[in-house]
Design a protein around this motif. Structure first.
Motif, PDB file in Angstrom:
ATOM      1  N   LEU A  76       0.816  -1.221   0.000  1.00 15.54           N
ATOM      2  CA  LEU A  76       0.000   0.000   0.000  1.00 15.54           C
ATOM      3  C   LEU A  76       0.849   1.270   0.000  1.00 15.54           C
ATOM      4  N   LEU A  81       8.382   0.648  -0.865  1.00  7.85           N
ATOM      5  CA  LEU A  81       8.506   0.115  -2.230  1.00  7.85           C
ATOM      6  C   LEU A  81       9.683   0.746  -2.969  1.00  7.85           C
ATOM      7  N   LYS A  82       9.941   2.034  -2.672  1.00  5.14           N
ATOM      8  CA  LYS A  82      11.098   2.683  -3.311  1.00  5.14           C
ATOM      9  C   LYS A  82      12.387   2.014  -2.853  1.00  5.14           C
ATOM     10  N   GLU A  85      12.581  -1.283  -4.746  1.00  7.71           N
ATOM     11  CA  GLU A  85      12.940  -1.097  -6.154  1.00  7.71           C
ATOM     12  C   GLU A  85      14.422  -0.710  -6.288  1.00  7.71           C
ATOM     13  N   ARG A  88      16.419  -3.850  -5.743  1.00 11.92           N
ATOM     14  CA  ARG A  88      16.290  -4.699  -6.934  1.00 11.92           C
ATOM     15  C   ARG A  88      17.282  -4.257  -8.011  1.00 11.92           C
ATOM     16  N   ARG A  97       9.230  -7.463  -9.576  1.00 14.27           N
ATOM     17  CA  ARG A  97       8.549  -6.222  -9.936  1.00 14.27           C
ATOM     18  C   ARG A  97       7.725  -5.789  -8.730  1.00 14.27           C
ATOM     19  N   PHE A  98       7.752  -4.495  -8.452  1.00 15.30           N
ATOM     20  CA  PHE A  98       7.001  -3.992  -7.309  1.00 15.30           C
ATOM     21  C   PHE A  98       5.853  -3.109  -7.775  1.00 15.30           C
ATOM     22  N   ILE A  99       4.721  -3.276  -7.091  1.00 14.01           N
ATOM     23  CA  ILE A  99       3.492  -2.582  -7.466  1.00 14.01           C
ATOM     24  C   ILE A  99       2.880  -1.970  -6.214  1.00 14.01           C
ATOM     25  N   GLN A 100       2.418  -0.724  -6.337  1.00 15.42           N
ATOM     26  CA  GLN A 100       1.692  -0.125  -5.220  1.00 15.42           C
ATOM     27  C   GLN A 100       0.213  -0.435  -5.392  1.00 15.42           C
TER      28      GLN A 100
END
Lengths: 265, 56
Positions: A76, A81-82, A85, A88, A97-100
């Motif tokens: 969320l 997530l930054k 990433e 990665r 792969r990261f998704i919000q």
């Protein structure tokens, strides 16, 4: 969306924006041996597609990457997530792969697309963990694996409530640690067959744990007072104690592995 | 890192469950049915209904 749910999600985003760096660096969160247990429990192969729910800084997803075909981490909150990433890219990983996205809402994936869905130390933040388990099951193919790790509370309701009170004082985004029996029931109710349950105890040093969450001084003082009282009166079932003068208590972690069943004709 | 065709294939609109396609500059994911664009920021698709922009 009901206001309470929206407010809770806002709290989660605030807490994990504030805590992002400390959380990502926490020894319990980063511990490669603990992460390897989760990866092993999926036993991925070169074509396995894995989803990590509430991936945060992506430690689990990035540990899966070299051992699976493709891994997607969803969370969320943007700040962790930054970090995920960035790690990665630094490690040259190209199959993560990261998704919000809102993991407590409808997951932004089609049905039956993943071979495994994993979620660690997050069910206690959810207001409706049963709905999250159902969504994890929905996006997994029949025969796919679900792995949920979280801290269990006492099976005794009053003792679980005492434990959850000091956890909530420490971190406002905490909802509740469930007794293991409830967590198992929630996963089974999502149409899954429980394959294994493994528990282990994590000795939790109170000062480090409070520092990770940047708990304000007044709340931290209340937490310490509750744990001191726990030592004297045995109130939470978390084995609160002093070791060489330092306050500790135990987080009992459970890893539940389950299998999605094929629909009956 | 460009979005892989495999991932694009499994992503669905969180609002209507429908298919998505990339914008021409590859900076967002479009749901034609909902007339929404989910932005991609720093290589991270933001699949939040609240943060989607109306399709121009």
């Amino acid at each position: 969306m009901p206001n309470q749910a929206a407010e809770h999600k806002q709290l989660i985003r605030e807490e994990f924006t504030r805590q992002a760096d400390a959380f990502a660096a926490s020894p319990t969160i980063k511990n490669p041996d603990r992460i390897a247990i989760l990866v092993d429990s999926v036993n991925p192969g070169p074509t396995t597609r894995v989803l990590e729910i509430a991936t945060g800084p992506g430690h689990i997803a990035l540990a899966f990457a070299p051992r699976c075909g493709e891994v997607v981490g969803i969370d969320l909150t943007a700040a962790p997530l930054k970090i995920a990433e960035r790690m990665r890219a630094e490690r040259g990983i190209i199959n993560a792969r990261f998704i919000q996205g809102d993991v407590e809402g409808r997951l932004p994936f089609e049905d039956d697309e993943f071979d495994a869905a994993v979620c660690r130390f997050s069910f206690h933040h959810f207001q409706n963990p049963a709905a999250v388990a159902r969504e994890m099951a929905r996006v997994c193919r029949a025969g796919g694996r679900l792995v949920v790790e979280d801290i269990g509370a006492s099976e005794h309701p009053e003792r679980a409530a005492y434990h959850n009170r000091f956890e909530l004082l420490r971190d406002t985004s905490h909802t509740r640690f469930l007794p293991l029996s409830d967590l198992i029931a929630i996963i089974a109710a999502a149409g899954l067959e429980i394959s294994s349950v493994r528990t282990d105890d994590i000795a939790n040093p109170v000062e480090r744990w409070l520092a990770t969450s940047y708990t304000p001084d007044d709340k931290a003082a209340e937490v310490r007072a509750m744990i001191e009282r726990d030592i004297r009166e045995d109130l939470s079932g978390t084995d609160a104690r002093r070791i060489n003068g330092e306050l500790y208590f135990t987080h009992r972690s459970a890893i539940i592995v389950a299998r999605k069943l094929a629909p009956r004709a | 890192m460009a979005l892989s065709p495999e991932l694009l294939d499994i992503l669905a609109c969180p609002k209507c469950k429908g298919d998505l396609h990339l914008t021409a500059p590859q900076d967002g994911l479009v749901c034609e049915a909902c007339k929404l664009v989910y932005p991609i920021k720093d290589d991270i698709p933001i699949m939040l209904i609240d943060e989607a922009k109306p399709l121009a």
